[in-house]
Scaffold this motif. Sequence first.
Motif, PDB file in Angstrom:
ATOM      1  N   ILE A   4      -0.663   4.317  -0.611  1.00  0.00           N
ATOM      2  CA  ILE A   4      -1.373   5.337  -0.003  1.00  0.00           C
ATOM      3  C   ILE A   4      -2.084   5.430   0.746  1.00  0.00           C
ATOM      4  O   ILE A   4      -2.526   4.456   1.497  1.00  0.00           O
ATOM      5  N   LEU A  23      -8.614   6.382  -4.490  1.00  0.00           N
ATOM      6  CA  LEU A  23      -7.195   6.282  -4.528  1.00  0.00           C
ATOM      7  C   LEU A  23      -6.203   5.596  -5.166  1.00  0.00           C
ATOM      8  O   LEU A  23      -5.789   5.673  -6.119  1.00  0.00           O
ATOM      9  N   VAL A  67      -1.686  13.292   2.605  1.00  0.00           N
ATOM     10  CA  VAL A  67      -1.573  11.992   1.641  1.00  0.00           C
ATOM     11  C   VAL A  67       0.162  11.627   0.631  1.00  0.00           C
ATOM     12  O   VAL A  67       0.940  12.801   0.705  1.00  0.00           O
ATOM     13  N   PHE A  88      -5.621  13.098  -6.737  1.00  0.00           N
ATOM     14  CA  PHE A  88      -5.775  13.691  -5.263  1.00  0.00           C
ATOM     15  C   PHE A  88      -6.347  14.458  -4.554  1.00  0.00           C
ATOM     16  O   PHE A  88      -7.129  13.907  -3.674  1.00  0.00           O
ATOM     17  N   VAL A 107      -0.083  16.469  -0.755  1.00  0.00           N
ATOM     18  CA  VAL A 107       0.582  15.312  -1.004  1.00  0.00           C
ATOM     19  C   VAL A 107       1.935  15.197  -1.097  1.00  0.00           C
ATOM     20  O   VAL A 107       2.664  16.052  -2.240  1.00  0.00           O
TER      21      VAL A 107
END
Length: 147
Positions: A4, A23, A67, A88, A107
């Motif tokens: 991530i 996360l 992200v 997230f 994301v």
Amino acid sequence: MPMIDVYAAAGTFKDKHQLAKDLAATLMGIEQVPDIPMFRQNTAAFIHELPAGDLSNVDGASDYVRVQVLTNAGALDRDQQIAVVRRFTGMVADAAGDRTLVDRTWVLLTEAVPGGWGLGGHANTNDELVTAARKQIAELQAPAKDQ
């Protein structure tokens, strides 16, 4: 072996280390992978702070977060993809102390190509990773031998 990467302007998050840890743990939970050392050691989040001026939208705003979630091919079904993005996004906003950041968090879900996981100095295929994980699970489940 998910990875991530979080990119945001410097100072966005109060506790970067806690966000990274949360996360990684959340992704392991959503993926429903076995809680074994191989996965715990190789599921990680990286928080990248960008200096002022290194991030902008068309209008010049720099209060965005990106992200990127990299997983092996097929690791997340559609419901899991939706859960990753939702959770997230909320976690990023909470870590920044700014609920409006929900609307400015991107994301990206990315699947590695076969052979795309470099681990232990070797380019691994999905099958190789599954085989290694199964081996480690079996070793952990085997009764301990008296020494």
